[in-house]
Design an enzyme around this catalytic site. Structure first.
Site, mmCIF file in Angstrom:
data_model
loop_
_atom_site.group_PDB
_atom_site.id
_atom_site.type_symbol
_atom_site.label_atom_id
_atom_site.label_comp_id
_atom_site.label_asym_id
_atom_site.label_seq_id
_atom_site.Cartn_x
_atom_site.Cartn_y
_atom_site.Cartn_z
ATOM 1 N N GLU A 1 31.040 78.125 64.400
ATOM 2 C CA GLU A 1 31.485 78.690 63.116
ATOM 3 C C GLU A 1 32.007 77.611 62.190
ATOM 4 O OE1 GLU A 1 34.714 81.115 64.442
ATOM 5 O OE2 GLU A 1 33.396 82.444 65.609
ATOM 6 N N LYS B 1 34.716 75.684 60.195
ATOM 7 C CA LYS B 1 36.158 75.501 60.357
ATOM 8 C C LYS B 1 36.746 75.446 58.952
ATOM 9 C CE LYS B 1 39.663 72.832 62.804
ATOM 10 N NZ LYS B 1 40.683 73.110 61.848
ATOM 11 N N ASP C 1 39.196 75.046 55.968
ATOM 12 C CA ASP C 1 40.353 74.171 55.787
ATOM 13 C C ASP C 1 41.388 74.894 54.924
ATOM 14 O OD1 ASP C 1 41.959 72.004 55.960
ATOM 15 O OD2 ASP C 1 40.794 70.726 54.622
ATOM 16 N N TYR D 1 38.109 85.494 61.192
ATOM 17 C CA TYR D 1 37.183 85.067 62.257
ATOM 18 C C TYR D 1 37.616 85.500 63.649
ATOM 19 C CZ TYR D 1 40.668 81.346 61.742
ATOM 20 O OH TYR D 1 41.836 80.659 61.575
ATOM 21 N N LYS E 1 35.168 67.842 64.048
ATOM 22 C CA LYS E 1 35.569 67.532 62.671
ATOM 23 C C LYS E 1 34.647 66.523 62.001
ATOM 24 C CE LYS E 1 40.329 68.623 62.169
ATOM 25 N NZ LYS E 1 41.491 68.112 61.483
ATOM 26 N N CYS F 1 50.750 54.883 22.657
ATOM 27 C CA CYS F 1 49.628 55.794 22.878
ATOM 28 C C CYS F 1 48.323 55.075 22.514
ATOM 29 C CB CYS F 1 49.794 57.046 22.031
ATOM 30 S SG CYS F 1 48.331 58.089 22.016
ATOM 31 N N CYS G 1 46.818 56.714 19.179
ATOM 32 C CA CYS G 1 47.427 56.686 17.846
ATOM 33 C C CYS G 1 48.489 55.596 17.691
ATOM 34 C CB CYS G 1 48.030 58.046 17.513
ATOM 35 S SG CYS G 1 49.470 58.460 18.512
ATOM 36 N N CYS H 1 52.656 61.077 24.731
ATOM 37 C CA CYS H 1 52.610 60.633 23.341
ATOM 38 C C CYS H 1 53.299 61.738 22.539
ATOM 39 C CB CYS H 1 51.163 60.478 22.892
ATOM 40 S SG CYS H 1 51.006 60.459 21.093
ATOM 41 N N CYS I 1 48.366 62.840 16.509
ATOM 42 C CA CYS I 1 47.583 62.021 17.443
ATOM 43 C C CYS I 1 46.154 62.579 17.524
ATOM 44 C CB CYS I 1 48.225 62.022 18.828
ATOM 45 S SG CYS I 1 47.234 61.165 20.050
HETATM 46 S S1 IVH Z 1 39.925 80.031 66.020
HETATM 47 C C1 IVH Z 1 41.203 79.491 69.194
HETATM 48 N N1 IVH Z 1 38.108 79.761 64.130
HETATM 49 O O1 IVH Z 1 41.774 75.757 62.662
HETATM 50 C C2 IVH Z 1 42.361 79.563 68.287
HETATM 51 N N2 IVH Z 1 40.193 78.679 63.825
HETATM 52 O O2 IVH Z 1 42.812 73.526 64.195
HETATM 53 C C3 IVH Z 1 42.132 78.880 66.987
HETATM 54 N N3 IVH Z 1 40.395 77.468 61.728
HETATM 55 O O3 IVH Z 1 44.870 77.194 63.380
HETATM 56 C C4 IVH Z 1 41.670 79.774 65.944
HETATM 57 N N4 IVH Z 1 38.404 77.974 60.942
HETATM 58 O O4 IVH Z 1 43.754 77.746 61.148
HETATM 59 C C5 IVH Z 1 39.345 79.443 64.547
HETATM 60 N N5 IVH Z 1 36.399 79.633 62.566
HETATM 61 C C6 IVH Z 1 37.641 79.331 62.947
HETATM 62 C C7 IVH Z 1 38.509 78.535 62.156
HETATM 63 C C8 IVH Z 1 39.776 78.221 62.649
HETATM 64 C C9 IVH Z 1 39.546 77.343 60.705
HETATM 65 C C10 IVH Z 1 41.745 76.844 61.776
HETATM 66 C C11 IVH Z 1 42.846 77.754 62.222
HETATM 67 C C12 IVH Z 1 43.492 77.057 63.394
HETATM 68 C C13 IVH Z 1 43.069 75.647 63.181
HETATM 69 C C14 IVH Z 1 43.073 74.855 64.466
#
Ligand code: IVH
Length: 664
Positions: free
Chosen positions: A110, A112, A114, A222, A310, A404, A407, A422, A428
């Site tokens: 899946e 991840k 941010d 998720y 990552k 500035c 001007c 400014c 300006c």
């Molecule tokens: S699963 C298994 N699924 O990543 C327990 N986490 O570095 C962890 N995160 O705290 C949660 N996308 O905030 C999971 N598809 C995803 C995610 C995900 C982002 C974050 C989540 C977690 C952190 C861990």
């Protein structure tokens, strides 16, 4: 109009929310949606007793005055071990093979996200609680703030909505929202957010839900917490299940069996990463079967059955040719690094923002340096660091100009601000151009065919100095712009004509009052009803508006106190700009006029926000604590000590029924 019709309408709106936010397939136009919403608001105004917390209109609640409550997670919220290479993913798979004696495994791969990990609880389909991850065992109760997230349904729908459902996911700020927010901050001279993740985290910590709503956060889910009464048995069932009850989920995921198909997914995501409208920092690989997951268990805070892979941040090294200074709409000076063009993450980069003088000093950035630049969540790249070993002997430290660059006026540093300005607000040329471009821009008057280049020409030819000049432009003048022929002249003039019909909130936005962004402009427009009325409101009156604080109130009063600003507004109106005013229901001589209310206990038919609005619309005030000045105490179930105090002071106590009766 019956309560049944009202409830049907709520359901209809939730249905369209779902089509829009979850399925990304709206079935009606924005106008049709707005019309439905207006009907809902109308029904709610005439029957406030029908409103429940699950109404689509009840997103913004009362401010929290005492901060967030701490809540214990029934199922702990885990974090993930990280990996950075294909080999590490392979090791992860091998470890699993050893621990669970099976040859074949299924995995869910899946995105991840941010963002900020959260947990959301739905009881009988109604959103009842949102909590941050915190330390994994306990987090903050951020229900009020989460309610403001448009993509979060306050009411689930679908065939199999469990009685109790706790889901896990991520709150995030879309990149575009982040960029706009930072642009606004830059103009207001406030410190910028470093990335969308920090901006999302900071927004969730705000105590005023209206401000949180303005931040336009988003959410995806998720996971399902164990204590839920859902019937899923594998991770690969989770995402379809979440969708089926109307929750937003991850845009990309894959069902995998081997290292190779996991790696294929990783490569695919790496390739599209920057075209996604939000930040991700990699992918998550989860063992699919919940039984196997439980068997593997947890080490410390990390499950053995999942791992994060990552992506490395995208960086490049190039040379800083020059450091220039930009002057913004409000006069703030922003240093910019002009770079030797370099290809980075899909595009050629020639400039990077340096934010402010302090940032340059902290990183000791100089002209001629070799710099590592990075594309973060922001579209504008930034300088991460400079290579001191490659610095030339002659290099000298950079300093903010004392004047500035546009001007020549000596710059000033406002007390307590990092930003340098400014002060030549009215003359300006750069500030004038920026203000004009902002006025004509998408968020404000939205005048088509009047982009920055056209604005600059109009300004330089002396045709347009202030916004109102735009509406006095003649065909002869427009014809003098380079590249303008019959068709383009017509296009620009008719766009200007069209822009005269503008909503009041956009018009207020366009004035460029400090701290007044889209959300605040809407609040001001809704209450004032007309720009003339807004011009006359006092600081006190402005602060009575839900969501308007002292800073904004002061800025608005200050803005209209300037004669030049008043004249400009009048000239805009004279030249035919017609800010469309909204109908607001005005109550005169209502029994609530001038009365002070205190609310206590939980109300059955109103949200706090709803009841407060009803009181305020009728000229009453809402206060937090009971005192001799209090006129009415409105009590719901399980009232607190406020009721005792009210009784001891002999204050009139209203039940919900009394309140409803008095409203009419
Ligand atoms: S699963 C298994 N699924 O990543 C327990 N986490 O570095 C962890 N995160 O705290 C949660 N996308 O905030 C999971 N598809 C995803 C995610 C995900 C982002 C974050 C989540 C977690 C952190 C861990």
């Amino acid at each position: 109009m019956t309560q049944q019709q009202y409830e049907d309408l709520c359901r209809e709106i939730w249905h369209h929310n779902r089509l829009y936010y979850i399925e990304h397939q709206p079935a009606i136009s924005d106008e049709e949606y707005d019309a439905l919403f207006k009907r809902l608001e109308y029904m709610e105004a005439s029957h406030p007793e029908w409103i429940t917390a699950a109404s689509p209109s009840q997103r913004v609640n009362e401010s929290l005055t005492t901060g967030f409550k701490t809540v214990t997670h029934q199922t702990p919220m885990l974090s993930l071990a990280n990996s950075y290479s294909k080999e590490e993913i392979e090791d992860f798979i091998k470890r699993i093979q050893k621990l669970v004696d099976k040859k074949q495994f299924a995995f869910s791969a899946e995105l991840k996200m941010d963002g900020i990990a959260i947990s959301a609880t739905f009881e009988k389909g109604v959103f009842t609680r949102g909590v941050t991850r915190g330390d994994g065992k306990q987090g903050d109760d951020i229900t009020t703030n989460m309610r403001t997230i448009a993509a979060l349904p306050l009411q689930l729908s679908g065939k199999e909505v469990p009685d109790f459902l706790e889901v896990r996911g991520e709150v995030f700020m879309p990149r575009l929202v982040f960029t706009e927010l930072n642009e606004q901050k830059l103009q207001d001279g406030e410190p910028l957010w470093a990335n969308p993740r920090n901006a999302a985290a900071g927004s969730l910590k705000l105590l005023d839900p209206q401000t949180v709503a303005d931040r336009k956060l988003a959410i995806v889910f998720y996971g399902v917490a164990e204590e839920s009464s859902a019937t899923v048995t594998k991770q690969s069932e989770v995402i379809p299940f979440l969708r089926s009850v109307g929750l937003p989920t991850l845009d990309y995921h894959a069902y995998c069996h081997h290292l190779e198909d996991i790696w294929q997914f990783a490569e695919k995501i790496r390739a599209i990463r920057l075209s996604l409208p939000y930040d991700i920092d990699g992918i998550v690989i989860k063992l699919d079967d919940f039984k196997d997951q439980r068997r593997l268990g947890v080490t410390g805070k990390n499950p053995r059955w999942a791992i994060a892979y990552k992506f490395a941040a995208e960086q490049a090294v190039t040379r800083i040719v020059l450091i220039t200074v930009q002057v913004g709409r409000t006069g703030i000076l922003t240093p910019v690094a002009e770079l030797e063009p370099v290809f980075l993450a899909g595009s050629t980069i020639a400039r990077a923002t340096l934010h402010n003088e302090e940032e340059i000093q902290r990183k000791d950035i100089r002209v001629g340096d070799f710099a590592t630049i990075e594309k973060g969540g922001d579209v504008i790249p930034k300088v991460v660091s400079v290579d001191l070993s490659r610095r030339s002997q002659e290099s000298i430290a950079w300093e903010m100009p004392k004047e500035c660059p546009a001007c020549g006026t000596p710059v000033v540093r406002m007390l307590g601000e990092v930003a340098v300005r400014c002060p030549n607000e009215s003359l300006c040329p750069e500030q004038q151009i920026r203000r004009l471009a902002y006025f004509a821009g998408k968020q404000a008057m939205d005048i088509n065919h009047m982009g920055e280049k056209v604005v600059i020409q109009l300004f330089q030819k002396g045709f347009v100095k202030s916004p109102s000049d735009i509406f006095a432009l003649t065909e002869t003048q427009v014809a003098q712009l380079s590249g303008f022929k019959a068709k383009s002249i017509h296009n620009l003039l008719s766009s200007i004509e069209q822009a005269k019909e503008v909503s009041l909130e956009r018009f207020i936005m366009a004035l460029g009052i400090k701290y007044v962004g889209t959300g605040t402009a809407e609040l001001l427009a809704a209450r004032a009803g007309s720009v003339e009325a807004l011009m006359q409101m006092s600081e006190g009156e402005l602060m009575k508006i839900e969501g308007v604080g002292e800073k904004v109130a002061q800025a608005v009063v200050e803005y209209f106190a300037t004669e030049q600003h008043r004249q400009e507004v009048f000239r805009l109106l004279e030249l035919g700009v017609k800010p469309r005013t909204r109908q607001v229901q005005i109550f005169t001589d209502h029994v609530f006029q001038g009365r002070i209310f205190v609310l206590t206990g939980s109300l059955e038919h109103y949200t706090r926000q709803g009841a407060s609005s009803l009181i305020k619309e009728r000229g009453g005030k809402v206060s937090d604590s009971v005192s001799k000045k209090t006129d009415y105490v409105l009590v719901g179930a399980d009232p607190g000590s406020k009721l005792d105090k009210a009784r001891s002071l002999g204050i009139t106590v209203l039940s919900e029924e009394d309140f409803t009766a008095l409203l009419a």
